[in-house]
Enzyme design. Structure first.
Site, PDB file in Angstrom:
ATOM      1  N   TYR A 192      -3.076   3.548   1.209  1.00  0.00           N
ATOM      2  CA  TYR A 192      -1.589   4.618   2.862  1.00  0.00           C
ATOM      3  C   TYR A 192      -2.870   5.344   3.385  1.00  0.00           C
ATOM      4  O   TYR A 192      -4.364   5.574   2.394  1.00  0.00           O
ATOM      5  CB  TYR A 192      -0.857   4.095   2.242  1.00  0.00           C
ATOM      6  CG  TYR A 192       0.379   3.337   2.825  1.00  0.00           C
ATOM      7  CD1 TYR A 192       0.805   2.880   3.943  1.00  0.00           C
ATOM      8  CD2 TYR A 192       0.416   2.138   1.922  1.00  0.00           C
ATOM      9  CE1 TYR A 192       1.834   1.900   3.872  1.00  0.00           C
ATOM     10  CE2 TYR A 192       2.011   1.062   1.955  1.00  0.00           C
ATOM     11  CZ  TYR A 192       2.189   0.768   2.484  1.00  0.00           C
ATOM     12  OH  TYR A 192       3.273  -0.147   2.765  1.00  0.00           O
ATOM     13  N   CYS A 204      12.288  -9.559   0.801  1.00  0.00           N
ATOM     14  CA  CYS A 204      12.131  -8.684   1.650  1.00  0.00           C
ATOM     15  C   CYS A 204      10.658  -7.832   2.341  1.00  0.00           C
ATOM     16  O   CYS A 204      10.695  -7.187   1.910  1.00  0.00           O
ATOM     17  CB  CYS A 204      12.490  -7.554  -0.404  1.00  0.00           C
ATOM     18  SG  CYS A 204      11.441  -8.747  -1.503  1.00  0.00           S
TER      19      CYS A 204
END
Length: 684
Positions: free
Chosen positions: A197, A386
């Site tokens: 990230y 999910c």
């Protein structure tokens, strides 16, 4: 409770914050308390999930990550004070459970932001880019340490963040953390020097090419993460706990290239030597805990392990890094509770992180404590419900918008995060309901019907339950799928469902007047126009025991065909994959964490893959194919397995009293089977 599990249920501390046990719910997008990819607000669905987990004996609970700058609508998280007031009103109810709550905050995604085809259109069309800017400013959302390619798309590159933007984020972390502290939250977790990230991208040399104070040296690359924790401690006080989500090693060869377990490679990101230094450096900066795994979005299968990854895949690396810090260290990634308990007892880690198992069964920790492990509905690591962001050649994130906006649902549990439309409601008019077929769809329908007060009767043509899921769970590495099948069979026994075995139903006429659910599955697609097609072994036949030779051609490179080829290779055989499309597993709904593992594993092990290739003929010792240029090629083989797909096979059409579930209604995946069966059973 088993004695081996007792170390999981001992108290520990993060700073001055005492946690009642060592089980940690690690963050998952979609379980957010303040909204996800929408206007920020106190999210009642997220709160319901978090509270249910806390009530069921989880020690430390981390809701889904909250971007301090929301990608949608460009909102700074600290600017909406009303939701913090709502959170403060809710926190006493949470704390009654004895659990502690850390809210995870993220700087965002950078080059890892999941670009869809719609986003590509918004970005590449100048007029649309301007119009979209107020609600989706892709130029800002995808900004990274340095110009770099997006993980998902070649059309939306990342620009370099300015120093002013970095400082704006640092200030926002402090302001948001203070609001959370004042609302009664026990701590925050910074997301993260983890998984590739944005904050992690600053630390990684293959992404960060900056020459200012945020690039170059070790200290400069970690400066962003260090300044965030210093700002939070300045605003909230030294005693306010701040955890860091941390990837010990990147396991990454370069842009869009991961490294598999056991593979020799040159690390492009953070290697263990740097990690040993970084862990202590981040601790000394002020972080009170490291919540660890491995990987980046380029090696996504480490942070989101599919069924092919080994259990406890990150434990050895996390246990090693524990030696270099004095703060608690948590390990996540396919953790087995008994292995986790042993590692805690030995002082190798301090806590065990679990995520998707909580989606499958929010009560699983309570069941573990009460020696009811057989009642735990298992996560099968499929990512179908999910996190089914998928990607294949020429296609960016091919995920339905409804899935993008509603992460953290579960393929095997139709109720999770869908309580408004999926909730057991007792019937006021009990009926006998005949179910034709005892596969997963038939069993799920029977389970829900019985819980509602109906009288389901399963008519199964064999002497066992399971249907095609027996074949689907047959490969050596699919123990979790076999656990799910065992769970369903136990549910049938515990609920005392009436089952008629060895009963082949030819017609629904005998059930006239009663509701009927047909769950008769699908039949294999037979390539009848291919000469020699009768020589092929059908995929399910192979999976249920039909022997094959040493060199095996697998016709069809979708998920089923690739998993069969993977199993063949694990057995020491020599698979060859033939696929008509331009990539393997070029299908919607298969998470990139799953598909990239298989693609990269075949490349690593040099499994021959023929793309854009069609089967022309099957011979006794070879197959004849035609490639994209029209050239005919002959591939020697001992056996041929056909994985060309399936065709729905309903016993009867839908009607006023007849419903279809499972693959006989439309070939899908386990999620479509379970959810459809649940919904049909709720309507009767």
């Amino acid at each position: 409770m088993k004695q081996q599990l007792e170390p999981l249920f001992t108290p520990w501390k993060i700073g001055n914050c005492e946690i009642k046990n060592r089980i940690v719910l690690t963050s998952m997008g979609g379980t957010n308390l303040l909204g996800w990819m929408e206007v920020n607000h106190f999210d009642k669905d997220g709160a319901k999930f978090i509270l249910e987990v806390a009530k069921n004996n989880c020690g430390l609970v981390l809701p889904g990550c909250q971007p301090v700058y929301n990608p949608m609508y460009g909102q700074w998280l600290y600017k909406k004070k009303k939701m913090y007031e709502d959170l403060a009103k809710w926190m006493p109810e949470f704390h009654k459970t004895g659990a502690k709550l850390f809210v995870q905050l993220t700087a965002g995604f950078g080059r890892s932001f999941t670009i869809s085809e719609m986003m590509e259109t918004l970005y590449t069309n100048k007029a649309l880019r301007v119009l979209a800017k107020p609600f989706m400013d892709l130029d800002k959302i995808t900004a990274a340490p340095s110009p770099s390619p997006n993980r998902w798309s070649d059309k939306v590159p990342s620009r370099e963040m300015t120093v002013e933007e970095i400082q704006e984020f640092i200030t926002a972390f402090g302001k948001t953390a203070k609001l959370l502290k004042d609302a009664g939250v026990d701590g925050v977790e910074i997301h993260a020097v983890h998984e590739g990230y944005l904050l992690d991208q600053f630390t990684l040399k293959y992404v960060n090419q900056r020459t200012d104070e945020y690039g170059g040296s070790f200290e400069n690359r970690y400066r962003f993460a260090v300044e965030i924790v210093k700002e939070i401690k300045k605003v909230c006080g030294q005693d306010f706990p701040v955890s860091l989500r941390y990837s010990v090693e990147s396991k990454t060869k370069g842009f869009r290239e991961g490294a598999l377990p056991g593979e020799s490679f040159t690390e492009a990101g953070r290697d263990m030597a740097e990690s040993e230094k970084a862990a202590k450096y981040l601790q000394d900066a002020g972080y009170d805990m490291l919540n660890c795994d491995n990987g980046t979005y380029d090696a996504w299968y480490w942070a989101h392990p599919p069924i092919y990854m080994p259990e406890n895949c990150n434990l050895e690396d996390v246990a090693h890094i524990r030696k270099f810090v004095d703060i608690p260290v948590v390990c996540a990634g396919r953790m087995d509770p008994e292995t986790a308990a042993a590692a805690i007892a030995d002082g190798r880690i301090d806590g065990a992180g679990f995520a998707r198992q909580f989606l499958a069964d929010q009560e699983w920790v309570t069941k573990l404590m009460n020696d009811k492990e057989d009642d735990i509905r298992p996560c099968i690591l499929c990512h179908n419900g999910c996190f089914n962001m998928c990607h294949y050649k020429g296609v960016p994130n091919d995920q339905a918008l409804s899935d993008s906006l509603h992460l953290a649902r579960c393929a095997v549990n139709a109720e999770t995060m869908q309580w408004e439309k999926h909730e057991i409601v007792p019937t006021t008019s009990p009926k006998k309901v005949h179910i034709i077929g005892g596969g997963i769809g038939g069993m799920e329908a029977a389970r829900v019907l019985k819980l509602r007060g109906h009288e389901p009767v399963i008519h199964e043509q064999t002497d066992h339950l399971g249907g095609t899921f027996i074949a689907a769970s047959a490969e050596s590495y699919k123990g979790k799928l076999r656990d799910l099948l065992t769970w369903y069979r136990k549910q049938m026994a515990d609920l005392k469902i009436e089952i008629h075995y060895n009963e082949k139903v030819e017609s629904i006429a005998p059930f006239a007047g009663a509701p009927v659910i047909i769950a008769t599955g699908a039949v294999p697609r037979v390539l009848k126009k291919v000469p020699g097609h009768e020589k092929m072994v059908e995929a399910c036949e192979y999976l249920t025991g039909t022997p094959v030779g040493e060199k095996v051609a697998v016709i069809g490179g979708g998920l089923t065909g690739c998993e069969i080829a993977y199993e063949l290779a694990l057995q020491g055989k020599q698979p060859v994959i033939v696929e008509m499309k331009n990539d393997l597993i070029a299908q919607t709904g298969v998470c990139l964490a799953n598909s990239s593992y298989l693609r990269e594993w075949f490349a690593w092990k040099k499994v021959p893959v023929y793309l854009e290739t069609t089967l022309q003929e099957v011979k006794d010792d070879s197959i004849v194919c035609k490639d994209a240029s029209g050239k005919e090629i002959t591939i020697p083989c001992d056996s041929v397995i056909s994985s060309a797909g399936y065709i729905p096979n309903p016993l009867a059409p839908k009607g006023s009293n007849v419903s279809l579930v499972g693959d006989c209604d439309g070939v899908g995946n386990l999620r479509s089977v379970v959810w459809r069966a649940y919904e049909v059973a709720m309507k009767i």
